[in-house]
Design a protein around this motif. Structure first.
Motif, mmCIF file in Angstrom:
data_model
loop_
_atom_site.group_PDB
_atom_site.id
_atom_site.type_symbol
_atom_site.label_atom_id
_atom_site.label_comp_id
_atom_site.label_asym_id
_atom_site.label_seq_id
_atom_site.Cartn_x
_atom_site.Cartn_y
_atom_site.Cartn_z
ATOM 1 N N PRO A 9 0.766 -0.593 0.191
ATOM 2 C CA PRO A 9 0.381 0.030 -0.231
ATOM 3 C C PRO A 9 0.924 1.727 -0.284
ATOM 4 N N LEU A 10 1.783 1.304 0.740
ATOM 5 C CA LEU A 10 2.809 2.323 1.024
ATOM 6 C C LEU A 10 3.778 2.823 -0.310
ATOM 7 N N ALA A 11 4.193 1.721 -0.984
ATOM 8 C CA ALA A 11 4.387 2.186 -2.911
ATOM 9 C C ALA A 11 2.983 2.390 -3.760
ATOM 10 N N LYS A 12 2.308 1.906 -3.334
ATOM 11 C CA LYS A 12 0.591 2.376 -4.111
ATOM 12 C C LYS A 12 0.769 3.864 -3.839
ATOM 13 N N ALA A 13 0.905 4.097 -2.108
ATOM 14 C CA ALA A 13 0.053 5.441 -2.279
ATOM 15 C C ALA A 13 1.354 6.460 -2.804
ATOM 16 N N ILE A 14 2.836 6.097 -2.505
ATOM 17 C CA ILE A 14 4.053 7.201 -3.576
ATOM 18 C C ILE A 14 3.376 6.980 -4.205
ATOM 19 N N GLY A 15 3.490 5.851 -5.491
ATOM 20 C CA GLY A 15 2.974 5.557 -7.089
ATOM 21 C C GLY A 15 1.811 7.378 -7.407
ATOM 22 N N ALA A 16 0.518 7.071 -6.664
ATOM 23 C CA ALA A 16 -0.686 8.470 -6.806
ATOM 24 C C ALA A 16 -0.009 9.009 -6.111
ATOM 25 N N ARG A 17 0.801 9.342 -5.363
ATOM 26 C CA ARG A 17 1.323 10.853 -4.801
ATOM 27 C C ARG A 17 1.964 11.842 -5.886
ATOM 28 N N ARG A 18 2.890 10.892 -6.998
ATOM 29 C CA ARG A 18 4.332 11.010 -8.534
ATOM 30 C C ARG A 18 2.651 11.770 -9.326
ATOM 31 N N GLU A 19 1.777 11.277 -9.110
ATOM 32 C CA GLU A 19 0.961 11.049 -10.831
ATOM 33 C C GLU A 19 -0.115 12.518 -10.398
ATOM 34 N N THR A 20 -0.752 12.716 -8.886
ATOM 35 C CA THR A 20 -1.366 13.530 -9.011
ATOM 36 C C THR A 20 -0.586 14.535 -9.065
ATOM 37 N N PRO A 21 0.504 15.337 -9.067
ATOM 38 C CA PRO A 21 1.185 16.033 -9.611
ATOM 39 C C PRO A 21 0.648 16.764 -10.649
ATOM 40 N N ARG A 22 0.874 15.500 -11.652
ATOM 41 C CA ARG A 22 1.072 15.729 -12.894
ATOM 42 C C ARG A 22 0.183 16.050 -13.961
ATOM 43 N N HIS A 23 -0.827 15.134 -12.824
ATOM 44 C CA HIS A 23 -2.738 15.654 -13.616
ATOM 45 C C HIS A 23 -2.653 17.079 -13.249
ATOM 46 N N LEU A 24 -2.761 17.369 -12.241
ATOM 47 C CA LEU A 24 -2.261 19.066 -11.752
ATOM 48 C C LEU A 24 -2.253 20.204 -12.583
ATOM 49 N N ARG A 79 -7.083 15.673 -2.801
ATOM 50 C CA ARG A 79 -6.154 14.329 -3.130
ATOM 51 C C ARG A 79 -5.055 14.277 -2.629
ATOM 52 N N LEU A 80 -3.644 15.186 -3.185
ATOM 53 C CA LEU A 80 -2.916 15.299 -2.709
ATOM 54 C C LEU A 80 -2.721 15.542 -1.116
ATOM 55 N N ALA A 81 -3.610 16.481 -0.799
ATOM 56 C CA ALA A 81 -3.472 16.153 0.476
ATOM 57 C C ALA A 81 -2.962 15.027 1.365
ATOM 58 N N MET A 82 -4.028 14.506 0.893
ATOM 59 C CA MET A 82 -4.693 12.724 1.363
ATOM 60 C C MET A 82 -3.601 11.966 1.361
ATOM 61 N N GLN A 83 -2.602 11.957 -0.050
ATOM 62 C CA GLN A 83 -2.028 11.246 0.222
ATOM 63 C C GLN A 83 -0.896 11.550 0.759
ATOM 64 N N GLU A 84 -0.666 12.937 0.886
ATOM 65 C CA GLU A 84 1.130 13.366 2.116
ATOM 66 C C GLU A 84 0.675 12.815 3.153
#
Length: 90
Positions: A9-24, A79-84
């Motif tokens: 789950p940590l790896a998944k959260a980090i991957g999602a965290r990297r994708e969110t700024p790209r989307h923004l 979403r970015l804040a929650m991922q952090e």
């Protein structure tokens, strides 16, 4: 001993965290491009009516388009804040 069930789950959260700024960033580029196209169209249509400056008008358009899409921007920021927080909890 390392618990593998926690790493996935940590790896998944980090991957999602990297994708969110790209989307923004993609969303911000779309807004800026639309404002640029709109500013060019307005500039060509009304050469007789002068604005204070093309950059100021472009900035006004960017602000207007960002306001129109504020829900999407706010959702991504939340979403970015929650991922952090999630990554910080791990």
């Amino acid at each position: 001993m390392i618990d593998i069930r926690l790493l996935r789950p940590l790896a998944k959260a980090i991957g999602a965290r990297r994708e969110t700024p790209r989307h923004l960033e993609c969303l911000n580029r779309q807004i800026a491009a639309r404002a640029g196209r709109q500013a060019t169209t307005v500039k060509v249509r009304s050469r007789a009516r002068r604005r204070s400056s093309p950059r100021l008008y472009h900035r006004e358009l960017v602000d207007r388009f960002a306001f129109e899409r504020w829900e999407e921007l706010e959702t991504i920021a939340c979403r970015l804040a929650m991922q952090e927080q999630l990554i910080g909890a791990f």
